[in-house]
Enzyme design. Sequence first.
Site, PDB file in Angstrom:
ATOM      1  N   CYS A 401       0.851  -1.188   0.000  1.00  0.00           N
ATOM      2  CA  CYS A 401       0.000   0.000   0.000  1.00  0.00           C
ATOM      3  C   CYS A 401       0.882   1.232   0.000  1.00  0.00           C
ATOM      4  O   CYS A 401       2.103   1.141  -0.161  1.00  0.00           O
ATOM      5  CB  CYS A 401      -0.970  -0.001   1.179  1.00  0.00           C
ATOM      6  SG  CYS A 401      -0.195   0.215   2.794  1.00  0.00           S
ATOM      7  N   ASP A 402       0.271   2.370   0.177  1.00  0.00           N
ATOM      8  CA  ASP A 402       0.982   3.636   0.069  1.00  0.00           C
ATOM      9  C   ASP A 402       2.135   3.738   1.052  1.00  0.00           C
ATOM     10  O   ASP A 402       3.266   4.052   0.694  1.00  0.00           O
ATOM     11  CB  ASP A 402      -0.007   4.786   0.290  1.00  0.00           C
ATOM     12  CG  ASP A 402       0.579   6.128  -0.069  1.00  0.00           C
ATOM     13  OD1 ASP A 402       1.498   6.170  -0.901  1.00  0.00           O
ATOM     14  OD2 ASP A 402       0.130   7.137   0.494  1.00  0.00           O
TER      15      ASP A 402
END
Length: 487
Positions: A401-402
């Site tokens: 994810c980010d």
Amino acid sequence: MTNVANVQDYGQSGDKKPSVRAKIQAMGGFLTNMVLPNIGAFIAWGILTALFIPTGWIPNEDLGQIVGPAITYLLPLLLAYTGGRMIAGQRGAVMGAIGAIGLIVGSDIPMFLGAMIIGPLGGYAIKKFDQLIENRIPAGFEMIVNNFSIGILGFGLMIISYLFIGPVIQSLNEAMTAAIQALVSTGFLPLLSIVNEPAKVLFLNNVIDQGIYYPLGLQETVEAGKSIFFTVASNPGPGLGLLLAFTLFGGKIARRTAPGAIVIHFLGGIHELYFPYVLMKPLTIIGMIAGGMSGIAVFSFFDAGLVAGPSPGSIFAYLALTPRGNFLGIISGVLVAAAVTFAVTSVILKLDKNKDEEADFSSSLAKSQSMKAEGKQLMNFSGETAEAAATKNVSKISFACDAGAGSSALGATTFRKKLQKKGITDIEVKHYRIEDVPEHSDIIVVHKNLSDRARMAHEDKRIITIESYLNDPSLDELLDQLEQEKK
């Protein structure tokens, strides 16, 4: 029916150029990973401020003396050190810190933005130098070259930072601060939600939160002991209202999954859990914007703020970082944001003519996946589909994810437990920031809105795109395929 579209061989479609959004996401992820490892230091400073400044819970003149030096020196140096290390390891970290001290001494404000620029710049400088002299150092001179290279380049960067870079960044910082303060003074600060809420759903929240609001919030906290900027993009209220509306008025799939998402979002602070619901019914972004604006308006009305950035953005983090005299305003802002989002989203869901939300969800999932996939029926040299090949001899699955610490951690933990229930214990499942996924990963799992960014970083890897890190048809299919391979 297997969904080959979810398994993408980017080694075969590497000519696809990454989108602008993916590039912005990558920039936001880079900023986040400068801030995230140091969040504990920011929280420690926030607690110190809340307790010991003259308006704190237990004012203490002696202990309060730590507040100023910590925000002026400690926190910017940590950011610059981390940014340099991300580019060029320990040598880059040292260069970043050397450059940052020039900014700090040459400015009158906490140099957070400057540190997030000069840190990576210092790392880049030493990285390029090391590449230039690679294999050219005479035997026995390695240590003296390594030490003096940092010393000489660091000296130059420190002087340039003090004389030129620092003043420029201070001017830009003051201009940006003045612009946002104008929004505050004119009462237009709630309008930021028009940008914040869509950006969050598109995984661009870290660009504005970590890159803009956190530095501005810390700067304001030095003067006022708190800042509303820490609340404008992290309020858990709108997400709570949205998930409550889906729990009561959504279709079957929403009513089944939204209650669990509420717990993880509101208490755990992982906002990514509500993103799929907005993507499933895009019109509900109106409710999110309305809730976000209402929350900011309430915070402004009560002159409420937090002493540090809540990370993750859970209600527990909000309460822990609320200074004395601000609890009514903070709690009211969260609850009003939730109530407004709930009301608007409920109306949208009730008026929705498409009542078969489960079919709508499946349709939108298939549509988004087909747009992302290329060569759906590509066959490899053995005649197997890409999907079958992707699950053969799998030993490591990376959820990404980010920032690598929120939704991906949740997804990895959940999927690992499902594997264990199936008796599959020889597959390693871990979570990472997209750019930090190890090269020996067999499969990378990312949200569909992060797929372009994942492709930028891992062109030769097989990537599975999902809508939800918890309950997603693609993950169910992957689980079934892995189980079949082990039989």
